[in-house]
Design an enzyme around this catalytic site. Structure first.
Site, PDB file in Angstrom:
ATOM      1  N   ARG A  97      -0.340  -1.309  -7.454  1.00 18.27           N
ATOM      2  CA  ARG A  97       1.081  -1.637  -7.362  1.00 18.27           C
ATOM      3  C   ARG A  97       1.287  -3.129  -7.141  1.00 18.27           C
ATOM      4  O   ARG A  97       2.272  -3.693  -7.572  1.00 18.27           O
ATOM      5  CB  ARG A  97       1.693  -0.831  -6.227  1.00 18.27           C
ATOM      6  CG  ARG A  97       3.181  -0.817  -6.253  1.00 18.27           C
ATOM      7  CD  ARG A  97       3.757  -0.235  -5.000  1.00 18.27           C
ATOM      8  NE  ARG A  97       3.431   1.166  -4.802  1.00 18.27           N
ATOM      9  CZ  ARG A  97       3.513   1.751  -3.606  1.00 18.27           C
ATOM     10  NH1 ARG A  97       3.883   1.065  -2.555  1.00 18.27           N
ATOM     11  NH2 ARG A  97       3.212   3.025  -3.482  1.00 18.27           N
ATOM     12  N   TYR A  98       0.377  -3.770  -6.428  1.00 18.85           N
ATOM     13  CA  TYR A  98       0.444  -5.218  -6.214  1.00 18.85           C
ATOM     14  C   TYR A  98      -0.531  -5.866  -7.179  1.00 18.85           C
ATOM     15  O   TYR A  98      -1.594  -5.310  -7.452  1.00 18.85           O
ATOM     16  CB  TYR A  98       0.032  -5.553  -4.775  1.00 18.85           C
ATOM     17  CG  TYR A  98       0.948  -4.968  -3.721  1.00 18.85           C
ATOM     18  CD1 TYR A  98       2.034  -5.692  -3.254  1.00 18.85           C
ATOM     19  CD2 TYR A  98       0.709  -3.700  -3.203  1.00 18.85           C
ATOM     20  CE1 TYR A  98       2.861  -5.169  -2.295  1.00 18.85           C
ATOM     21  CE2 TYR A  98       1.541  -3.159  -2.233  1.00 18.85           C
ATOM     22  CZ  TYR A  98       2.614  -3.903  -1.774  1.00 18.85           C
ATOM     23  OH  TYR A  98       3.443  -3.375  -0.827  1.00 18.85           O
ATOM     24  N   ARG A 101      -4.395  -6.519  -5.691  1.00 25.98           N
ATOM     25  CA  ARG A 101      -5.141  -5.538  -4.923  1.00 25.98           C
ATOM     26  C   ARG A 101      -4.773  -4.133  -5.356  1.00 25.98           C
ATOM     27  O   ARG A 101      -3.662  -3.898  -5.814  1.00 25.98           O
ATOM     28  CB  ARG A 101      -4.888  -5.711  -3.423  1.00 25.98           C
ATOM     29  CG  ARG A 101      -3.425  -5.694  -3.012  1.00 25.98           C
ATOM     30  CD  ARG A 101      -3.258  -6.614  -1.786  1.00 25.98           C
ATOM     31  NE  ARG A 101      -1.969  -6.516  -1.136  1.00 25.98           N
ATOM     32  CZ  ARG A 101      -0.901  -7.228  -1.491  1.00 25.98           C
ATOM     33  NH1 ARG A 101      -0.947  -8.029  -2.546  1.00 25.98           N
ATOM     34  NH2 ARG A 101       0.223  -7.113  -0.819  1.00 25.98           N
ATOM     35  N   CYS A 110      -9.073  14.228   5.943  1.00 29.53           N
ATOM     36  CA  CYS A 110      -9.005  13.328   7.099  1.00 29.53           C
ATOM     37  C   CYS A 110      -9.677  14.033   8.281  1.00 29.53           C
ATOM     38  O   CYS A 110      -9.817  15.251   8.282  1.00 29.53           O
ATOM     39  CB  CYS A 110      -7.559  13.049   7.479  1.00 29.53           C
ATOM     40  SG  CYS A 110      -6.561  12.362   6.148  1.00 29.53           S
ATOM     41  N   CYS A 114      -2.242  13.956  10.970  1.00 28.32           N
ATOM     42  CA  CYS A 114      -1.171  13.401  11.788  1.00 28.32           C
ATOM     43  C   CYS A 114       0.144  14.035  11.354  1.00 28.32           C
ATOM     44  O   CYS A 114       0.421  14.144  10.162  1.00 28.32           O
ATOM     45  CB  CYS A 114      -1.131  11.891  11.590  1.00 28.32           C
ATOM     46  SG  CYS A 114      -2.770  11.151  11.796  1.00 28.32           S
ATOM     47  N   CYS A 117       2.414  11.964   8.977  1.00 28.96           N
ATOM     48  CA  CYS A 117       1.750  11.305   7.833  1.00 28.96           C
ATOM     49  C   CYS A 117       2.647  11.245   6.604  1.00 28.96           C
ATOM     50  O   CYS A 117       3.271  12.225   6.230  1.00 28.96           O
ATOM     51  CB  CYS A 117       0.481  12.073   7.480  1.00 28.96           C
ATOM     52  SG  CYS A 117      -0.344  11.438   6.017  1.00 28.96           S
ATOM     53  N   ARG A 119       1.545  10.938   3.634  1.00 34.65           N
ATOM     54  CA  ARG A 119       0.886  11.642   2.533  1.00 34.65           C
ATOM     55  C   ARG A 119       0.649  13.112   2.902  1.00 34.65           C
ATOM     56  O   ARG A 119      -0.223  13.767   2.362  1.00 34.65           O
ATOM     57  CB  ARG A 119      -0.461  10.983   2.207  1.00 34.65           C
ATOM     58  CG  ARG A 119      -0.332   9.576   1.667  1.00 34.65           C
ATOM     59  CD  ARG A 119      -1.435   9.279   0.650  1.00 34.65           C
ATOM     60  NE  ARG A 119      -1.250   7.942   0.110  1.00 34.65           N
ATOM     61  CZ  ARG A 119      -1.932   6.880   0.548  1.00 34.65           C
ATOM     62  NH1 ARG A 119      -2.843   7.013   1.476  1.00 34.65           N
ATOM     63  NH2 ARG A 119      -1.713   5.701   0.008  1.00 34.65           N
ATOM     64  N   ASP A 278       7.548   6.300   7.508  1.00 29.03           N
ATOM     65  CA  ASP A 278       7.979   6.711   6.172  1.00 29.03           C
ATOM     66  C   ASP A 278       8.634   8.080   6.306  1.00 29.03           C
ATOM     67  O   ASP A 278       8.143   8.937   7.038  1.00 29.03           O
ATOM     68  CB  ASP A 278       6.764   6.804   5.236  1.00 29.03           C
ATOM     69  CG  ASP A 278       6.206   5.432   4.896  1.00 29.03           C
ATOM     70  OD1 ASP A 278       6.990   4.552   4.506  1.00 29.03           O
ATOM     71  OD2 ASP A 278       4.979   5.244   5.031  1.00 29.03           O
ATOM     72  N   ASP A 315       7.529   0.274   4.203  1.00 28.53           N
ATOM     73  CA  ASP A 315       7.093   0.474   2.820  1.00 28.53           C
ATOM     74  C   ASP A 315       8.293   1.062   2.078  1.00 28.53           C
ATOM     75  O   ASP A 315       8.668   2.211   2.314  1.00 28.53           O
ATOM     76  CB  ASP A 315       5.890   1.429   2.774  1.00 28.53           C
ATOM     77  CG  ASP A 315       5.000   1.153   1.580  1.00 28.53           C
ATOM     78  OD1 ASP A 315       5.419   0.411   0.671  1.00 28.53           O
ATOM     79  OD2 ASP A 315       3.869   1.682   1.562  1.00 28.53           O
ATOM     80  N   LYS A 322       5.862  -3.402   0.573  1.00 29.89           N
ATOM     81  CA  LYS A 322       5.998  -3.418   2.029  1.00 29.89           C
ATOM     82  C   LYS A 322       6.789  -4.664   2.427  1.00 29.89           C
ATOM     83  O   LYS A 322       6.351  -5.771   2.162  1.00 29.89           O
ATOM     84  CB  LYS A 322       4.624  -3.451   2.689  1.00 29.89           C
ATOM     85  CG  LYS A 322       3.848  -2.157   2.563  1.00 29.89           C
ATOM     86  CD  LYS A 322       2.563  -2.234   3.359  1.00 29.89           C
ATOM     87  CE  LYS A 322       1.708  -1.007   3.135  1.00 29.89           C
ATOM     88  NZ  LYS A 322       1.199  -0.916   1.725  1.00 29.89           N
TER      89      LYS A 322
HETATM   90  C1  LIG Z   1      -0.059  -1.025   1.414  1.00 27.46           C
HETATM   91  C2  LIG Z   1      -0.596  -1.087   0.077  1.00 27.46           C
HETATM   92  C3  LIG Z   1      -1.515  -2.072  -0.282  1.00 27.46           C
HETATM   93  C4  LIG Z   1      -2.012  -3.105   0.697  1.00 27.46           C
HETATM   94  O1  LIG Z   1      -0.954  -3.941   1.054  1.00 27.46           O
HETATM   95  P1  LIG Z   1      -1.206  -5.131   2.114  1.00 27.46           P
HETATM   96  O2  LIG Z   1       0.163  -5.630   2.387  1.00 27.46           O
HETATM   97  O3  LIG Z   1      -2.105  -6.109   1.457  1.00 27.46           O
HETATM   98  O4  LIG Z   1      -1.851  -4.500   3.311  1.00 27.46           O
HETATM   99  C5  LIG Z   1      -1.962  -2.103  -1.564  1.00 27.46           C
HETATM  100  N1  LIG Z   1      -1.537  -1.210  -2.481  1.00 27.46           N
HETATM  101  C6  LIG Z   1      -0.641  -0.256  -2.165  1.00 27.46           C
HETATM  102  C7  LIG Z   1      -0.221   0.685  -3.221  1.00 27.46           C
HETATM  103  C8  LIG Z   1      -0.150  -0.153  -0.890  1.00 27.46           C
HETATM  104  O5  LIG Z   1       0.721   0.798  -0.597  1.00 27.46           O
HETATM  105  S1  SF4 Z   2      -1.959   9.268   8.687  1.00 29.01           S
HETATM  106 FE1  SF4 Z   2      -2.268  10.813   7.074  1.00 29.01          FE
HETATM  107  S2  SF4 Z   2      -3.890   9.960   5.772  1.00 29.01           S
HETATM  108 FE2  SF4 Z   2      -3.971   8.882   7.752  1.00 29.01          FE
HETATM  109  S3  SF4 Z   2      -5.444  10.044   9.017  1.00 29.01           S
HETATM  110 FE3  SF4 Z   2      -3.395  10.807   9.501  1.00 29.01          FE
HETATM  111  S4  SF4 Z   2      -3.180  12.576   8.122  1.00 29.01           S
HETATM  112 FE4  SF4 Z   2      -4.838  11.350   7.296  1.00 29.01          FE
END
Ligand SMILES: *Cc1c(COP(=O)(O)O)cnc(C)c1O
Ligand code: SF4
Length: 362
Positions: A97-98, A101, A110, A114, A117, A119, A278, A315, A322
C-alpha cells in the site's frame, strides 16, 4: 497435590468451557460466549493466564484476551477488514500500500486472540499458513519489486512459525539486494515468551537491519519471562520497537500509559506507535475518543522521557494510510507561532523570523 498425580502442563485455553473451568468467566456466560466463538477465535496462553487476577472484574489483562458477549453486536460504524487490505494484495500473503514497504503475511495464527483485533475476522488457529509454493511466490514478488526497501512480516503472528521456516524467510529476504530493512510485528514476546528461545533468536540473524515491533498494551505484560526473552533478542542484535492500541479499561489513563512506556523502555523497547482503535466488529467497548487520546498524550509530554513518546496514529479506512493524530503543541498565528510549553503548560509566543529585523550590525 496428591502423591503420584500427573503434573498437568498448563495449556492454552481455546473455548468458553475451558475459560469457565479456569475461573476466567462465570458459568452463566458460557452459552453467549459459545456464539462469540463461532465468529472469533479464542486463545489465552498460560503466560497470559498467570498475569490475570480472576478476582478483579476489571482486570486489564483479562479485558484484552477474554471474550465478552458484547462481541456479538456489530455497530453500523464497524466494518470487516477495516484497513482494506484486500485491494492492495498483488500476490497471496503480500499487502503493498505504501511505495517503499510491503507486508508479508506468512500465516494468520497468533499466540492469543486479542478481543479488539482489527483482523479478528481472518485470524485464527487453522487459517492462512501459506503453502511453500505460495510463500516462494510472495518472496519472489519482493525480489522483483525494487521500489520496496522494507519487508514487514505480520499476520497473524510471524513468531508462531517454526524457527526453521522463519529462518528460511529471513534468509531469502536478506538475500534481496534492494531490501534494507526486515521488520516483524509480534505479540509472542509478551503472550508466549517461552517461544523466544535460542532457535528463534538464531532464526532472526540477518545482515539487514532487523526490527521487531512488540505489541503490548499494559505494563504488567512485561513479566520476568517476557523481559528475559526481550533481553535475548536485543543480545541477538534485534532492535525492539513497541506498538500499542489505546484501549478503554486497559491503558486509558496517563498513569497507565506512562507505566506501559516505562516498562517498554526498561526492556530496550522504543515505543513506536500508539494506535487509535480500528473499528472492527464487536469492539466498541474498547474505543477511547480521539480527543481523549490526544489529551492523554499531551499530559505525558514533559512528564516522561522523550524516548517514551510514541506517534499516535489512526489507520484510515479505505487504505488511505496511517495518519498521526497529534497532539500538536504549535498553532500558527499572525507573524508568530503560539506554542504550548510542556513543562509550564503556558502558551508561548514565538515570532516568525524576519530578515529585515536587524537590531545591530557588527
Ligand atoms: C502499517 C502498514 C505498514 C507500515 O507502516 P509504517 O508507518 O511504516 O509502520 C505498511 N504497509 C501496510 C499495508 C500497513 O498497514
Ligand atoms: S492484535 Fe490480532 S493479529 Fe495481533 S496478536 Fe492480537 S489477534 Fe493476533
Amino acid at each position: 497435590m496428591p502423591d503420584g498425580a500427573p503434573l498437568l502442563k498448563p495449556r492454552t485455553l481455546r473455548d468458553p468451557a475451558a475459560l469457565v473451568e479456569a475461573g476466567l468467566v462465570p458459568p452463566g456466560a458460557e452459552p453467549a460466549l459459545r456464539r462469540v466463538a463461532e465468529h472469533f477465535a479464542i486463545a489465552v496462553t498460560p503466560a497470559v493466564q498467570a498475569l490475570i487476577d480472576p478476582a478483579d472484574p476489571a482486570d486489564p489483562i483479562a479485558r484484552q484476551y477474554v471474550p465478552d458477549a458484547a462481541e456479538l453486536v456489530t455497530l453500523l460504524a464497524e466494518r470487516s477488514d477495516p484497513t482494506s487490505d484486500a485491494p492492495f494484495t498483488p500476490v497471496k500473503g503480500v499487502v503493498h500500500r505504501y511505495p517503499d514497504r510491503a507486508l508479508l503475511k506468512p500465516l494468520l495464527a497468533c499466540p492469543v486472540y486479542c478481543r479488539f483485533c482489527f483482523r479478528r475476522e481472518v485470524v485464527g488457529p487453522d487459517g492462512g499458513l501459506l503453502t511453500e509454493a505460495e510463500l516462494d511466490a510472495a518472496l519472489d514478488w519482493f525480489a522483483a519489486t525494487p521500489q520496496v526497501k522494507e519487508a514487514v512480516l505480520t499476520g497473524g503472528d510471524p513468531l508462531m512459525l517454526s524457527p526453521r521456516r522463519l529462518a528460511y524467510i529471513v534468509r531469502r529476504l536478506s538475500a534481496i539486494p534492494h531490501l534494507d530493512i526486515i521488520r516483524l510485528h509480534s505479540r509472542v514476546p509478551v503472550a508466549a515468551p517461552e517461544r523466544v528461545n535460542e532457535a528463534l533468536v538464531g532464526a532472526l540473524e540477518s545482515e539487514k537491519a532487523l526490527f521487531l515491533c512488540v505489541h503490548a498494551n499494559h505494563a504488567r505484560e512485561f513479566s520476568p519471562a517476557a523481559k528475559a526473552g526481550m533481553r535475548a533478542l536485543t543480545r541477538g542484535g534485534v532492535a525492539l520497537l513497541g506498538q500499542s492500541v489505546l484501549l478503554r479499561g486497559v491503558n486509558d489513563s496517563a498513569q497507565e500509559l506512562e507505566n506501559l512506556f516505562r516498562a517498554m523502555l526498561a526492556s530496550q523497547v522504543k515505543p513506536y506507535y500508539l494506535h487509535q482503535l480500528d473499528r472492527a466488529p464487536g469492539t466498541a467497548r474498547f474505543e477511547v475518543p480521539i480527543a481523549e487520546g490526544r489529551q492523554l498524550l499531551r499530559q505525558l509530554r514533559g512528564r516522561v522521557s522523550g524516548l517514551a513518546w510514541p506517534t499516535y496514529v489512526l489507520d484510515l479506512p479505505n487504505g488511505a494510510g496511517k495518519a498521526p493524530l497529534g497532539p500538536d503543541f504549535a498553532q500558527e498565528a499572525a507573524q508568530a507561532w503560539l506554542i504550548d510549553g510542556p513543562l509550564d503548560h503556558a502558551q508561548h509566543h514565538y515570532p516568525v523570523r524576519k530578515d529585515d529585523a536587524q537590531e545591530a550590525e557588527f
